[in-house]
Design a protein around this motif. Structure first.
Motif, short mmCIF file in Angstrom:
data_model
loop_
_atom_site.label_atom_id
_atom_site.label_comp_id
_atom_site.label_asym_id
_atom_site.label_seq_id
_atom_site.Cartn_x
_atom_site.Cartn_y
_atom_site.Cartn_z
N GLU A 4 2.04 1.31 12.56
CA GLU A 4 2.89 1.57 11.16
C GLU A 4 4.53 1.55 11.54
O GLU A 4 4.94 0.97 10.59
CB GLU A 4 2.28 2.80 11.16
CG GLU A 4 2.89 3.32 9.81
CD GLU A 4 2.22 4.55 8.99
OE1 GLU A 4 2.95 5.19 8.25
OE2 GLU A 4 1.11 4.83 9.41
N LEU A 7 5.44 -2.13 11.34
CA LEU A 7 5.29 -2.51 9.66
C LEU A 7 6.35 -2.31 9.06
O LEU A 7 6.95 -2.96 8.22
CB LEU A 7 3.86 -1.94 9.02
CG LEU A 7 3.64 -2.41 7.81
CD1 LEU A 7 3.60 -3.95 7.29
CD2 LEU A 7 2.52 -1.56 7.20
N LEU A 8 6.77 -0.86 9.13
CA LEU A 8 7.91 -0.39 8.32
C LEU A 8 9.13 -0.90 8.80
O LEU A 8 9.99 -1.29 7.98
CB LEU A 8 8.08 1.08 8.66
CG LEU A 8 6.94 1.93 8.20
CD1 LEU A 8 6.88 3.62 8.48
CD2 LEU A 8 6.93 1.85 6.41
N TYR A 62 -0.83 -7.35 5.23
CA TYR A 62 -0.39 -6.01 4.63
C TYR A 62 0.22 -6.21 3.37
O TYR A 62 0.45 -4.80 2.70
CB TYR A 62 0.69 -5.20 5.68
CG TYR A 62 0.07 -5.44 6.97
CD1 TYR A 62 -1.11 -4.47 7.58
CD2 TYR A 62 0.53 -6.33 7.99
CE1 TYR A 62 -1.45 -4.68 8.97
CE2 TYR A 62 0.15 -6.47 9.19
CZ TYR A 62 -0.82 -5.71 9.79
OH TYR A 62 -1.30 -5.96 10.77
N ASP A 119 4.48 2.69 0.76
CA ASP A 119 3.22 3.60 1.13
C ASP A 119 2.07 2.45 0.82
O ASP A 119 1.06 2.64 1.53
CB ASP A 119 3.24 4.56 -0.11
CG ASP A 119 2.21 5.41 -0.08
OD1 ASP A 119 1.83 6.06 0.98
OD2 ASP A 119 1.53 5.78 -1.05
N CYS A 121 1.66 -0.61 1.21
CA CYS A 121 1.65 -1.50 2.61
C CYS A 121 1.03 -0.73 3.72
O CYS A 121 -0.07 -1.12 4.52
CB CYS A 121 2.97 -2.19 2.95
SG CYS A 121 3.38 -3.23 1.69
N CYS A 122 1.56 0.38 3.81
CA CYS A 122 1.01 1.45 4.83
C CYS A 122 -0.60 1.83 4.69
O CYS A 122 -1.41 1.87 5.54
CB CYS A 122 1.82 2.55 5.02
SG CYS A 122 3.33 2.39 5.91
N GLN A 123 -0.80 2.02 3.65
CA GLN A 123 -2.33 2.11 3.06
C GLN A 123 -3.29 0.98 3.50
O GLN A 123 -4.27 1.19 3.99
CB GLN A 123 -2.43 2.61 1.54
CG GLN A 123 -1.96 4.02 1.10
CD GLN A 123 -1.90 4.18 -0.32
OE1 GLN A 123 -2.89 3.81 -0.80
NE2 GLN A 123 -1.09 4.91 -0.73
N ARG A 125 -2.77 -1.16 5.62
CA ARG A 125 -2.46 -1.42 7.27
C ARG A 125 -3.55 -0.36 7.86
O ARG A 125 -4.42 -0.58 8.48
CB ARG A 125 -1.12 -1.05 7.52
CG ARG A 125 -1.07 -1.06 9.34
CD ARG A 125 -0.22 -0.20 9.92
NE ARG A 125 -0.44 0.09 11.29
CZ ARG A 125 -1.24 0.88 11.79
NH1 ARG A 125 -1.99 1.66 10.99
NH2 ARG A 125 -1.54 0.97 13.09
N ASN A 126 -3.51 1.18 7.16
CA ASN A 126 -4.55 1.96 7.64
C ASN A 126 -5.94 1.63 7.50
O ASN A 126 -6.76 1.98 8.17
CB ASN A 126 -3.98 3.29 6.96
CG ASN A 126 -2.88 3.93 7.42
OD1 ASN A 126 -2.43 3.42 8.72
ND2 ASN A 126 -2.19 4.76 6.71
#
Length: 137
Positions: A4, A7-8, A62, A119, A121-123, A125-126
Motif C-alpha cells: 500500500e 502504491l501511494l 490498481y 481510496d 486505488c487502495c480498495q 489493491r486490498n
C-alpha cells in the motif's frame, strides 16, 4: 503486488508528473486515447511522458476499469460466444480507456477528489490482496 505504501508513492509521483501537464491543455481539449495524449505531449514534455507511461504500467492493476453498458454487453456476448480474440481485444480497449479516464480524472483534481482516487486505488489493491490470500489457502 505493490504494498500500500508503494502504491501511494507511485500515485503521488503520478500526480506530481501530471501537474506539469495541467497548464498545457487548451480549454475544451480532451484526449480520446493514451496514444493521442502522449502524441500531443511528447513534443512539449517528452521526459514526463516517459515517466507517466512507466508509472501507468505499474499502476494499471490498481486503477478502476470503466465499463459502459455497451462495453459490458459486448464483453458478455464475446464470452458467451467463446470468441477469445474479440474478448481480448475488448479487454485491451477497456484497459486503455480506463487508463485515459484515470489520467484525465487525476490531472485537475483538488485534494479532496484526489483523496477519493487514492481510496479507490487502495480498495482495489486490498481486494486483490484478499483474493490472492484466499487462493493460497
Amino acid at each position: 503486488m505493490l504494498s500500500e505504501v508503494s502504491l501511494l508513492c507511485f500515485l503521488a509521483d503520478l500526480r506530481m508528473y501530471l501537474a506539469c501537464f495541467e497548464g498545457h491543455i487548451p480549454d475544451g481539449v480532451s484526449f480520446i486515447s493514451l496514444e493521442s495524449f502522449f502524441f500531443y505531449f511528447r513534443n512539449i514534455l517528452p521526459d514526463r511522458c516517459n515517466q507517466i507511461s512507466t508509472l501507468m504500467a505499474v499502476l494499471h492493476p490498481y486503477i478502476p476499469v470503466i465499463v459502459s453498458k455497451r462495453s459490458f454487453g459486448n464483453l458478455v456476448s464475446s464470452y458467451v460466444d467463446g470468441d477469445l480474440r474479440k474478448l481480448e481485444a475488448l479487454e485491451q480497449s477497456l484497459a486503455e480507456r480506463s487508463k485515459m479516464f484515470f489520467i484525465s480524472s487525476a490531472i485537475k483534481k483538488c485534494d479532496e477528489q484526489w483523496e477519493n482516487i487514492l481510496d479507490i486505488c487502495c480498495q482495489i489493491r486490498n481486494h486483490k490482496e484478499q483474493a490472492l490470500s484466499a487462493q493460497q489457502i
